[in-house]
Design an enzyme around this catalytic site. Structure first.
Site, PDB file in Angstrom:
ATOM      1  N   ASP A  13     -20.390   8.841  -3.596  1.00 49.04           N
ATOM      2  CA  ASP A  13     -19.270   8.736  -4.538  1.00 49.04           C
ATOM      3  C   ASP A  13     -18.351   9.945  -4.521  1.00 49.04           C
ATOM      4  OD1 ASP A  13     -20.376   6.303  -5.324  1.00 49.04           O
ATOM      5  OD2 ASP A  13     -21.619   7.248  -6.845  1.00 49.04           O
ATOM      6  N   GLU A  14     -18.186  10.546  -3.353  1.00 52.23           N
ATOM      7  CA  GLU A  14     -17.337  11.737  -3.231  1.00 52.23           C
ATOM      8  C   GLU A  14     -15.857  11.372  -3.176  1.00 52.23           C
ATOM      9  OE1 GLU A  14     -19.738  10.932  -1.068  1.00 52.23           O
ATOM     10  OE2 GLU A  14     -21.280  12.482  -1.070  1.00 52.23           O
ATOM     11  N   GLY A  15     -15.578  10.072  -2.953  1.00 50.75           N
ATOM     12  CA  GLY A  15     -14.179   9.654  -2.781  1.00 50.75           C
ATOM     13  C   GLY A  15     -13.902   9.296  -1.323  1.00 50.75           C
ATOM     14  N   LYS A  16     -14.948   8.827  -0.624  1.00 52.83           N
ATOM     15  CA  LYS A  16     -14.806   8.476   0.801  1.00 52.83           C
ATOM     16  C   LYS A  16     -13.765   7.367   0.979  1.00 52.83           C
ATOM     17  CE  LYS A  16     -19.248   7.582   0.836  1.00 52.83           C
ATOM     18  NZ  LYS A  16     -19.676   8.141  -0.462  1.00 52.83           N
ATOM     19  N   ASN A  38     -24.782  -1.598  -1.347  1.00 54.68           N
ATOM     20  CA  ASN A  38     -25.105  -0.534  -2.320  1.00 54.68           C
ATOM     21  C   ASN A  38     -23.903   0.413  -2.458  1.00 54.68           C
ATOM     22  OD1 ASN A  38     -25.515   0.315   0.338  1.00 54.68           O
ATOM     23  ND2 ASN A  38     -27.335   1.526  -0.101  1.00 54.68           N
ATOM     24  N   GLY A  40     -20.020   1.569  -2.969  1.00 53.55           N
ATOM     25  CA  GLY A  40     -18.849   1.124  -3.731  1.00 53.55           C
ATOM     26  C   GLY A  40     -17.740   2.108  -3.417  1.00 53.55           C
ATOM     27  N   HIS A  41     -16.808   1.712  -2.566  1.00 52.99           N
ATOM     28  CA  HIS A  41     -15.736   2.616  -2.126  1.00 52.99           C
ATOM     29  C   HIS A  41     -14.427   2.173  -2.779  1.00 52.99           C
ATOM     30  CE1 HIS A  41     -18.155   3.855   1.705  1.00 52.99           C
ATOM     31  NE2 HIS A  41     -18.797   4.088   0.572  1.00 52.99           N
ATOM     32  N   GLN A 222     -22.786   6.223   1.122  1.00 52.71           N
ATOM     33  CA  GLN A 222     -23.698   7.167   0.452  1.00 52.71           C
ATOM     34  C   GLN A 222     -23.347   8.611   0.826  1.00 52.71           C
ATOM     35  OE1 GLN A 222     -25.511   4.185   2.081  1.00 52.71           O
ATOM     36  NE2 GLN A 222     -24.725   3.305   0.219  1.00 52.71           N
ATOM     37  N   ARG A 301     -23.441   2.115 -13.632  1.00 49.45           N
ATOM     38  CA  ARG A 301     -24.310   3.087 -14.330  1.00 49.45           C
ATOM     39  C   ARG A 301     -23.581   4.423 -14.509  1.00 49.45           C
ATOM     40  NH1 ARG A 301     -29.439   3.324 -10.491  1.00 49.45           N
ATOM     41  NH2 ARG A 301     -27.785   3.048  -8.953  1.00 49.45           N
ATOM     42  N   ARG A 303     -22.863   8.140 -14.073  1.00 49.60           N
ATOM     43  CA  ARG A 303     -23.321   9.095 -13.061  1.00 49.60           C
ATOM     44  C   ARG A 303     -23.723  10.388 -13.750  1.00 49.60           C
ATOM     45  NH1 ARG A 303     -18.031   7.800  -9.435  1.00 49.60           N
ATOM     46  NH2 ARG A 303     -18.777   5.892  -8.458  1.00 49.60           N
TER      47      ARG A 303
HETATM   48  P1  GDP Z   1     -16.923   6.702  -2.597  1.00 45.49           P
HETATM   49  O1  GDP Z   1     -18.139   5.881  -2.807  1.00 45.49           O
HETATM   50  O2  GDP Z   1     -17.216   8.009  -1.943  1.00 45.49           O
HETATM   51  O3  GDP Z   1     -15.811   5.963  -1.896  1.00 45.49           O
HETATM   52  O4  GDP Z   1     -16.364   7.082  -4.051  1.00 45.49           O
HETATM   53  P2  GDP Z   1     -16.246   6.068  -5.309  1.00 45.49           P
HETATM   54  O5  GDP Z   1     -15.121   5.147  -5.068  1.00 45.49           O
HETATM   55  O6  GDP Z   1     -17.563   5.495  -5.647  1.00 45.49           O
HETATM   56  O7  GDP Z   1     -15.928   7.107  -6.460  1.00 45.49           O
HETATM   57  C1  GDP Z   1     -14.805   7.930  -6.430  1.00 45.49           C
HETATM   58  C2  GDP Z   1     -13.975   7.655  -7.678  1.00 45.49           C
HETATM   59  O8  GDP Z   1     -13.047   8.691  -7.869  1.00 45.49           O
HETATM   60  C3  GDP Z   1     -13.129   6.390  -7.592  1.00 45.49           C
HETATM   61  O9  GDP Z   1     -12.962   5.866  -8.881  1.00 45.49           O
HETATM   62  C4  GDP Z   1     -11.792   6.899  -7.039  1.00 45.49           C
HETATM   63  O10 GDP Z   1     -10.682   6.071  -7.399  1.00 45.49           O
HETATM   64  C5  GDP Z   1     -11.706   8.219  -7.732  1.00 45.49           C
HETATM   65  N1  GDP Z   1     -11.006   9.284  -6.999  1.00 45.49           N
HETATM   66  C6  GDP Z   1     -10.980   9.557  -5.681  1.00 45.49           C
HETATM   67  N2  GDP Z   1     -10.305  10.702  -5.437  1.00 45.49           N
HETATM   68  C7  GDP Z   1      -9.892  11.156  -6.642  1.00 45.49           C
HETATM   69  C8  GDP Z   1      -9.174  12.321  -7.066  1.00 45.49           C
HETATM   70  O11 GDP Z   1      -8.801  13.189  -6.291  1.00 45.49           O
HETATM   71  N3  GDP Z   1      -8.971  12.456  -8.401  1.00 45.49           N
HETATM   72  C9  GDP Z   1      -9.390  11.534  -9.313  1.00 45.49           C
HETATM   73  N4  GDP Z   1      -9.147  11.743 -10.596  1.00 45.49           N
HETATM   74  N5  GDP Z   1     -10.080  10.438  -8.955  1.00 45.49           N
HETATM   75  C10 GDP Z   1     -10.331  10.261  -7.643  1.00 45.49           C
HETATM   76  P1  IMO Z   2     -21.352   5.167  -1.980  1.00 41.96           P
HETATM   77  O1  IMO Z   2     -21.166   4.697  -0.568  1.00 41.96           O
HETATM   78  C1  IMO Z   2     -24.094   6.900  -4.892  1.00 41.96           C
HETATM   79  C2  IMO Z   2     -28.298   5.701  -4.599  1.00 41.96           C
HETATM   80  C3  IMO Z   2     -28.905   4.841  -5.701  1.00 41.96           C
HETATM   81  C4  IMO Z   2     -30.338   5.318  -5.661  1.00 41.96           C
HETATM   82  C5  IMO Z   2     -30.590   5.548  -4.168  1.00 41.96           C
HETATM   83  C6  IMO Z   2     -31.271   4.383  -3.475  1.00 41.96           C
HETATM   84  O2  IMO Z   2     -20.514   4.439  -2.965  1.00 41.96           O
HETATM   85  O3  IMO Z   2     -21.236   6.652  -2.058  1.00 41.96           O
HETATM   86  P2  IMO Z   2     -30.443   1.977  -2.704  1.00 41.96           P
HETATM   87  O4  IMO Z   2     -29.856   0.840  -3.480  1.00 41.96           O
HETATM   88  O5  IMO Z   2     -29.555   2.505  -1.641  1.00 41.96           O
HETATM   89  O6  IMO Z   2     -31.815   1.684  -2.195  1.00 41.96           O
HETATM   90  O7  IMO Z   2     -30.620   3.166  -3.798  1.00 41.96           O
HETATM   91  O8  IMO Z   2     -29.310   5.752  -3.591  1.00 41.96           O
HETATM   92  N1  IMO Z   2     -27.085   5.141  -3.967  1.00 41.96           N
HETATM   93  C7  IMO Z   2     -25.848   5.629  -4.169  1.00 41.96           C
HETATM   94  N2  IMO Z   2     -25.414   6.637  -4.961  1.00 41.96           N
HETATM   95  N3  IMO Z   2     -23.226   6.260  -4.097  1.00 41.96           N
HETATM   96  C8  IMO Z   2     -23.651   5.276  -3.260  1.00 41.96           C
HETATM   97  O9  IMO Z   2     -22.858   4.721  -2.324  1.00 41.96           O
HETATM   98  C9  IMO Z   2     -25.012   4.888  -3.303  1.00 41.96           C
HETATM   99  N4  IMO Z   2     -25.757   3.968  -2.659  1.00 41.96           N
HETATM  100  C10 IMO Z   2     -27.015   4.139  -3.067  1.00 41.96           C
HETATM  101  O10 IMO Z   2     -28.280   5.090  -6.943  1.00 41.96           O
HETATM  102  O11 IMO Z   2     -30.441   6.586  -6.292  1.00 41.96           O
HETATM  103 MG    MG Z   3     -19.143   4.920  -4.388  1.00 46.62          MG
END
Ligand code: GDP
Ligand code: IMO
Ligand code: MG
Length: 422
Positions: A13-16, A38, A40-41, A222, A301, A303
């Site tokens: 969830d770094e913002g990939k 699993n 969510g981008h 991940q 959930r 974080r």
């Molecule tokens: P991913 O799984 O690494 O793609 O990241 P997620 O989409 O799960 O979580 C990143 C969240 O931060 C998302 O809601 C994005 O829309 C948001 N996001 C990404 N970059 C930025 C940023 O620079 N600032 C803010 N406020 N939100 C961001």
């Molecule tokens: P993105 O690509 C954050 C975590 C779950 C759990 C562990 C194992 O959006 O960054 P799993 O369902 O993979 O067997 O769960 O890994 N997890 C993530 N946490 N971002 C994700 O994906 C994740 N995918 C799995 O919360 O701790």
């Molecule tokens: Mg994510």
């Protein structure tokens, strides 16, 4: 340029999604190499928030071809829902999606086993998407692959054998009802009509594209600290999000990789269980969650939140071989008067030199912090590095010094144009 790998450098969830979407405008092919639904981008398309679970984050660029590689585990239900969702936004997929014939399929029994295991053994806090059980079958060599969908006879035989075996587990170990073999067969036999246009030898496709000098982005899901080999085992996912996973997960040679970009959130988050040294169980942690909207894009959930941890980051950057960094969500820190960065760990009163992946040790470490003055100013509208407040620039430069890696993208908001490229 040939292959660039995008890796999550923390716990996911770094913002990939945002960064892959942003870079995709100069790219021909975006390919996912591991994990499944699993992930969510999140991407903002025309001011609308879209969450992708399986389809690569380049899909909103008309000229980009998206590949789901052999290393990904695919839930056909989730895949078809996602295709429908994207098309409902007026985006044509047609021949822009290619799915590896060797990718494994997530079955209903995988999802069921995922939740039953969570109830009966160490609670990892999985996403419940059947990821672990599907990879178990892959490595047991009993898994069902995309190519099997195209051959009804083999599919039927494999399904019967798998379901019969799993039914013994459901009945005898978990004391649950057995699954109906025919019902599952009928559902899955139907998928072939819907997916066969996408299924192909994606390794061949990618290697031909590499030979023709195409630009390819390999999108990890991940993060490195959730890697099954290099993360905080057993609190990890069941695949290799680290950069090495891109080659096996796509069937391309390491020599084709020219760059590795690590995505780093300006603070830390983790979903699910497991050690998290810089976690803040206080108002600061709550504020990070609130301001950063830190709720899982897949499960919703909350974080867990904490300060940036450059000690674990240095480990992550080393095992990934990261060349440059995209620092995200810096704008979230704008409200804080003081910001801390973890620069090392103490164990039993002594500084340690290496990041311990052993969870018992990691549970005991104490983070060592350096504090920085906050900038208390809105930064989402800043287009250039020099336009950032002085304290903000100091924070970025301090991170670069601590991790000895250049930060080339600074993301100051979720939208594409809220990014400073240095
Ligand atoms: P991913 O799984 O690494 O793609 O990241 P997620 O989409 O799960 O979580 C990143 C969240 O931060 C998302 O809601 C994005 O829309 C948001 N996001 C990404 N970059 C930025 C940023 O620079 N600032 C803010 N406020 N939100 C961001
Ligand atoms: P993105 O690509 C954050 C975590 C779950 C759990 C562990 C194992 O959006 O960054 P799993 O369902 O993979 O067997 O769960 O890994 N997890 C993530 N946490 N971002 C994700 O994906 C994740 N995918 C799995 O919360 O701790
Ligand atoms: Mg994510």
């Amino acid at each position: 340029m040939s292959v660039t790998i995008i890796v999550g450098a923390q716990w996911g969830d770094e913002g990939k999604g945002k960064i892959v979407d942003l870079i995709s405008k100069q790219i021909n092919i975006v390919a996912r190499y591991q994990g499944g639904a699993n992930a969510g981008h999140t991407i903002i398309v025309n001011d609308k928030e879209v969450v992708l679970h399986l389809i690569p984050s380049g899909i909103f660029h008309k000229k980009v071809t998206c590949v789901i590689g052999n290393g990904v585990v695919i839930d056909p239900v989730a895949l078809l829902d996602e295709i429908k969702m994207i098309e409902s936004l007026g985006v044509k997929i047609n021949n822009r999606l290619k799915i590896s014939h060797n990718a494994h399929l997530i079955m209903p029994y995988h999802k069921l086993l995922d939740s039953l295991r969570e109830e009966s053994s160490t609670k990892i806090g999985t996403t419940g998407r059947g990821i672990g059980p599907c990879y178990i079958d892959k490595y047991m060599r009993v898994g069902i692959r995309m190519v099997d969908l195209l051959d009804k006879k083999t599919l039927r035989e494999k399904l019967i054998s798998n379901i019969n075996e799993k039914n013994k587990l459901f009945k005898n170990i978990y004391e649950k009802e057995e699954l109906d073999v025919d019902q599952i067969i009928n559902t899955y036999i139907d998928f072939d009509k819907k997916v066969d246009t996408y299924v192909t030898d994606t390794s061949l496709f990618l290697n031909n594209a590499i030979k023709r000098g195409k630009n390819i982005l390999a999108e990890g899901a991940q993060g490195a600290l959730l890697d099954v080999d290099h993360g905080t085992y057993p609190f990890v996912t069941s695949s290799n999000p680290t950069s090495g996973g891109a080659c096996t997960g796509l069937g391309i040679p390491p020599t084709s990789v020219s760059k590795i970009i690590g995505i780093v959130k300006a603070y830390s988050t983790r979903v699910g269980n497991g050690p998290f040294p810089t976690e803040l169980n206080n108002n600061i942690g709550k504020n990070l969650r609130k301001i950063g909207h830190e709720f899982g894009a897949t499960t919703g959930r909350p974080r867990r939140c904490g300060w940036l941890d450059t000690f674990s980051l240095n480990y992550s950057l080393t095992i990934n071989g990261v060349d440059e960094i995209a620092l995200t969500k810096l704008d979230v820190l704008s409200s804080f008067e003081e910001i801390s960065i973890c620069t090392g760990y103490e164990l039993d009163g002594k500084n340690i030199s290496q990041f311990p992946t052993d969870v018992n040790t990691l549970e005991k470490v104490k983070p060592i912090y350096t504090s920085f003055r906050g900038w208390r100013d809105i930064i989402s509208d800043r287009k250039k590095f020099i336009m950032l407040p002085t304290e903000c620039k100091k924070y970025i430069k301090a991170i670069e010094n601590l991790i000895n890696t250049k930060i080339t993208f600074v993301s100051v908001g979720p939208k594409r144009n809220e990014t400073i490229i240095r």
